[in-house]
Write a protein that holds these residues in place. Structure first.
Motif: not given
Ligand SMILES: Cc1cc2nc3c(=O)[nH]c(=O)nc-3n(C[C@H](O)[C@H](O)[C@H](O)COP(=O)(O)OP(=O)(O)OC[C@H]3O[C@@H](n4cnc5c(N)ncnc54)[C@H](O)[C@@H]3O)c2cc1C
Lengths: 287, 770
Positions: A24, A26-31, A72, A95, A104, A108, A110, A117, A160, A176
């Protein structure tokens, strides 16, 4: 590689039922970090960006529904930020502008990093998550959704859809600590949400346990030591609150920081966050 | 930005042409600037050849191990894998090394650091190559890694060459002299990485003569070439290197990385092979700044006059030697800082451990000792009850003084002036009550009442160019036809702006605006030496100047013969050849039109003056020239959380002469950024020799929100013997910026910080377990 770009939630769920092994996106910033590092080698992708339904928010009575696809940057928009200021504050710490434009809330959630954050804020707001698959829909409290570091209750084929939180808790705050002034993973973080109407303080911490943690004993202790008519705490209450919150943290030593510093940081952050949220309550009561 | 007006006399007489745009002294535009900004510049990672294969490197995950066996069979069995090479396939020398050949191309039987190459593969696709690496079976027998240099000093040898890269003792003056005031301290410096943006990359193409053509991002083409040829068992002329687009270097590209591997793969497969390191591999694949533990003791008169200095400097060189030998020399020679020290005893040690290899990084040993000696200066000032800046002025080195090595400073070294000019720069406004400008910034950790401001000061210096008798040279060639000059030199442009400078020199000397800079390569050019040690402006700038002067002389001789006058009657002024005042005839011809179709060519090698080795007491005229800078740092700190925000760095730097003021400022700001990084965040974290943070997620470098305002004064006192009077400017900005920031944090918090980078817990939990 099969890539599907569904336009509706039902299409997305069907695509996922079709290819339960699909990644899956979404924004791809993790995957994409994982893909580039060779940790993930997807053979199929279901991309959520075109699913409008995920990218909206709405208010129903005193509940705010946040689509999982909100970025975000979306959370920083003034009307949303007015309802959930701590979530906007958390979003602002994420970031850099490109990451905030792509990343997204759903991603975050998932990913479920202990340092995610938005998680402490959503946890302190007692968020409920709407989950869906072709099998049906269910609602899960975030508290039980997060089961460990990068582990959740999300099932194969499930998405989600949204997070639901109270829309009427203006006295909230996220703080933080990172080792750099921007673009940094939290070494420790704290969210405090004060509900002056019912005399409740909620506090959650990030990066100090396997999942973001609530501090129930500190919350209970502090609730009885505030004059809810004026928002003024008894003397020394904020400092003691900080200490109690820190006691409920479960930090570890790693390459980013030490357990001792993390415990210290949540103590300081919780104290400062309580002081400033209560100052907000006091200003509101005085007005 | 403020800039002092230039002072002193311009450099070599007769080389300054007026009226030609983009000459020396101007902030001429970089020829590579536009393409870089537009994303059109080809970095080495963008290289491509038809039919090329992708190479990848298998690295040891263990810091210390014996290799029992390597089975490459499963990797070779994968479709698309063209070849797999290991130590057994290296046809020439098994080892390479910048100075001594002590580092295996591939580990054969022993692994000495985590990240050491074991094998390399070439395959039809990067993904196939990655899978092939995963399929190679290596049977390791794990050994306990030796990661503490003090233990390595006394322990079993980790390498046939032993565990001490160098032990240098400096004995200077009277060993018994002591002053009544004594200050002592131990300082620690963590392992900083150069963290350049463009990872290691290259493309090797096998050639018909059995040799190989390699395009690679590097700092020193010819040294690479010699090492590669040795390992491949080829003649140097069979290995031809061309500089690929370099995305930053800072010392990390002085050593060979992928060079031998990629050429080996190309020669074995008969096909072009490309290798690009990932960010993680880049962190494992190049040397780092030496972590250090430094003890110092100063004694002084009550008025602050330094009487004696003692130091023990232990630099962790990691598994292989790289440039450790000379980093030890620099750390030792400049250990006392730019101060008059009549009596000294310094022990400098570079030690082999099972940590990642360390070598050159901007500042080269001077950075580590500057952090220590500047901490000492503040302590000494406090012990004497003197203002720390006054104490430094009182002891400042100057022309005519002597270094710890006994060498007399016969050039310029305006230490007191850089101190005064730095202090004269304006202080920043009081802390703005604005979230993003506070410590913690967007993290909202810190409210205005939590902020403490501190100011700190530091001075540093180091040598320019190679030392200790090294016979350094650089070759350049110049061709001039019809007003178009082409300059060629093998100096590596790594972002510092040499290509701009080469154009500026040619414009000024030849009076032409159109100057091309030909590619840097080994086939047609001799060595230019390394782009390091702040040396290219001097060395290769000097070579370009001499080649251009020779061409100018040929041109003037040619014109003189056609006019029937003496060459001495002519000069180049602006873009024209003119008769000198008082000459018999009146000449005014544009350089472009002076000799239609006639080419003028020259090639020159430039050498700096001779230096000498250090003797058994560490004494000798080992250095060519020195440069200094001072930094004043203003910081805002949240002491309770230990978060730091550097507000301003003010700096005056001894530049000799600013040949391109904007380029100089670029070097100053960039160096300050690396100084901010070392002071507040940059450290490779090791656990049992393994790097724990080999990524930009966790190896933190300053962002725009961490970078302070930088205010600058360029101090121009031309250096005798230097082309144009210019000193190298790349390194001084990174030397004293770090200690100035730490001093400011000490001032804001009262915490005696003795280690960089400062971690939040070092401040917040100073008096507790951290
Ligand atoms: C440079 C950089 C800086 C960063 N800084 C921060 C930071 O400061 N703080 C922080 O918390 N994070 C940070 N991150 C991490 C990341 O940006 C966030 O976790 C972000 O929220 C991920 O969202 P995304 O949409 O990009 O998710 P993706 O990368 O697309 O997906 C992440 C995971 O979520 C799953 N997923 C996404 N949407 C859904 C959905 N609707 N239903 C089910 N599963 C879903 C994906 O399958 C995947 O497993 C940073 C990342 C980078 C690259």
């Amino acid at each position: 590689m099969d890539v599907s770009v569904p336009r509706t939630l039902d299409e997305a769920l069907a695509a996922l039922a079709d290819r339960p092994d699909a990644m899956v996106l979404a924004g791809g910033t993790d995957v994409m970090v994982g893909v580039n590092a060779g940790r993930q080698t997807p053979t199929a992708v279901v991309a959520l960006r075109a699913v409008e339904e995920l990218r909206t928010w709405s208010v129903d009575g005193d509940r705010l529904r946040l689509g999982a696809g909100l970025t975000y940057a979306d959370l920083l928009a003034p009307d949303l930020a007015a309802m959930v200021p701590a979530l906007a504050q958390a979003a602002r710490t994420v970031g850099s502008p490109p990451i905030r434009n792509a990343g997204t809330v759903g991603g975050n959630l998932a990913t479920a990093s202990p340092a995610g954050d938005t998680l402490p804020v959503l946890l302190a707001l007692d968020a409920e998550l709407d989950l869906a698959s072709v099998e049906g829909r269910r609602t899960v409290a975030l508290r039980s959704f997060l089961t460990g570091p990068k582990r959740t209750q999300l099932r194969t084929g499930e998405l989600i859809v949204a997070a639901r939180v109270p829309a009427t808790r203006p006295h909230q705050e996220y703080r933080k600590v990172g080792v750099r002034n921007a673009m940094v993973i939290a070494v420790a973080s704290v969210a405090v949400v004060v509900d002056a109407d019912v005399g409740v303080v909620a506090c959650a911490m990030g990066s100090v346990g396997p999942t973001p943690l609530r501090a129930p004993r500190a919350e209970e202790w502090v609730a009885g030591r505030i004059d809810w008519g004026t928002g003024v705490p008894d003397a020394g209450v904020a400092a003691e609150f900080g200490r109690l919150v820190a006691e409920e943290s479960r930090p570890i030593d790693d390459h980013r920081s030490t357990a001792a510093y993390r415990r210290h940081a949540v103590e300081v952050l919780a104290r400062r966050a309580l002081e400033s949220t209560l100052a907000g309550v006091a200003r509101a009561e005085a007005a | 930005m403020t800039m002092a007006p230039p002072t002193g006399t311009p450099g070599t007489p007769g080389t300054t042409a007026r009226g030609v745009a983009g000459g020396l002294g101007e902030s001429a535009r970089r020829p590579d600037g536009g393409p870089k900004v537009r994303g059109e510049f080809a970095f080495a990672g963008d290289l491509w050849a038809d039919g090329m294969l992708w190479g990848a490197t298998l690295r040891s995950p263990h810091a210390a191990a014996r290799i029992r066996s390597i089975d490459v069979g499963p990797a070779l069995a994968i479709a698309g894998v063209a070849t797999v090479v290991t130590a057994a396939d290296v046809p020439g020398s098994a080892n390479y090394g910048l100075e001594e050949r002590d580092q295996p191309v591939f580990a054969a039987d022993v692994v000495r650091y985590a990240g050491e190459p074991i094998a390399a593969v070439a395959a039809d696709h990067p993904e196939t190559a990655r899978r092939a690496l995963a399929a190679i079976v290596v049977d390791y027998e794990l050994l306990p890694p030796v990661t503490d240099p003090e233990l390595a000093l006394t322990g079993e040898p980790l390498h046939p060459d032993g565990n001490v890269f160098r032990h240098l003792t400096i004995r200077h003056g009277d060993p018994t002299a002591r002053g009544p005031v004594v200050v002592e301290g131990t300082y620690e410096i963590g392992m900083q990485d150069q963290a350049f943006m463009g990872p290691e990359a290259g493309l090797a193409v096998p050639a018909e003569d059995g040799g190989v053509d390699l395009v690679v991002s590097t700092q020193w083409l010819h040294n690479d070439r010699d090492q590669v040829a040795e390992c491949l068992g080829l003649r140097p002329d069979q290995v031809r290197l061309t500089l690929g687009g370099v995305g930053g270097a800072f010392g990390a590209r002085e050593d060979v990385s992928l060079h031998v591997h990629i050429c080996l793969l190309a020669l074995r497969t008969g096909r072009p092979v490309k290798v690009v390191y990932s960010r993680e591999e880049s962190f494992l694949g190049h040397v780092h700044r030496h972590p250090a533990r430094i003890w110092m003791r100063h004694t002084a008169e009550p008025d602050g006059t330094i009487v004696s200095f003692e130091a023990r400097i232990v630099l962790d060189g990691g598994a292989y030697r790289s440039s450790s030998y000379h980093v030890v020399a620099n750390a030792s020679c400049f250990a006392a800082g730019p101060y008059r020290v009549p009596n000294a005893h310094v022990e400098g040690l570079g030690v082999r451990t099972n940590n990642p290899p360390c070598g050159a990084m901007r500042g080269f040993g001077a950075v580590q000792v500057c952090f220590a000696h500047e901490g000492q200066m503040d302590k000494l000032a406090a012990a004497c009850g003197i203002d720390p800046v006054e104490l430094r002025l009182h002891n400042a080195l100057d022309h005519g003084d002597h270094l710890l090595t006994g060498q007399r400073i016969d050039g310029t070294l305006p230490v007191a002036r850089v101190i005064r000019e730095t202090m004269a720069l304006p202080l920043p406004e009081p802390a703005a009550d604005e979230l993003l400008s506070r410590p913690g910034a967007a993290g909202r950790t810190t409210d205005a009442p939590h902020v403490r401001r501190g100011i700190g000061f530091a001075v540093g210096f180091k040598n320019l160019m190679y030392a200790e008798g090294y016979m350094d040279g650089s070759e350049a060639a110049c061709v001039l036809v019809d007003g178009l000059a082409t300059v060629q030199c093998a100096a590596a442009e790594v972002g510092q702006g040499f290509v701009t400078l080469a154009q500026q020199i040619a414009r000024t000397v030849l009076g032409v605006e159109r100057v091309l800079v030909a590619p840097a390569e080994t086939a047609s050019m001799g060595s230019a030496g390394s782009t390091s040690a702040s040396r290219q402006t001097w060395m290769s700038g000097g070579a370009v100047e001499q080649a251009c002067l020779a061409v100018r002389d040929q041109l003037l001789a040619h014109v003189a013969s056609t006019l029937g006058c003496a060459a001495a009657d002519l000069e180049i002024v602006g873009g024209a050849i003119r008769s000198v005042p008082g000459a018999a005839l009146d000449v005014d011809i544009a350089v472009e039109d002076a000799a239609p179709g006639v080419p003028f060519e020259a090639r020159r090698v430039f050498h700096h003056r001779v230096t000498l080795p250090l003797d058994a007491d560490g004494q000798g005229d080992a250095h060519v020239s020195m440069a200094c800078a001072a930094h004043r740092a203003v910081v805002d700190v949240d002491p309770e959380l230990g978060l730091v925000r550097v507000v301003q760095l003010a700096t005056a730097q001894d530049v000799g002469r600013a040949l391109n003021p904007l380029s100089v400022l670029g070097q100053i700001e960039g160096g300050c950024a690396q100084g901010v990084g070392l002071a507040t965040m940059e450290e490779l974290v090791l656990e049992a020799g393994k790097v724990r943070n080999a990524s930009f997620t966790d190896y933190l470098i300053p962002t725009a929100l961490d970078m302070p305002e930088v205010v600058t004064t360029l101090v121009e006192e031309p250096e005798p013997g230097a082309p144009f009077g210019a000193k190298g400017v790349g390194e001084p900005p990174v030397i004293s910026s770090t200690p100035a920031i730490v001093a400011a944090v000490r001032a804001a918090t009262g915490v005696d910080l003795t280690r960089v980078p400062i971690r939040p817990q070092d401040v917040a939990l100073a008096d507790r377990p951290r």
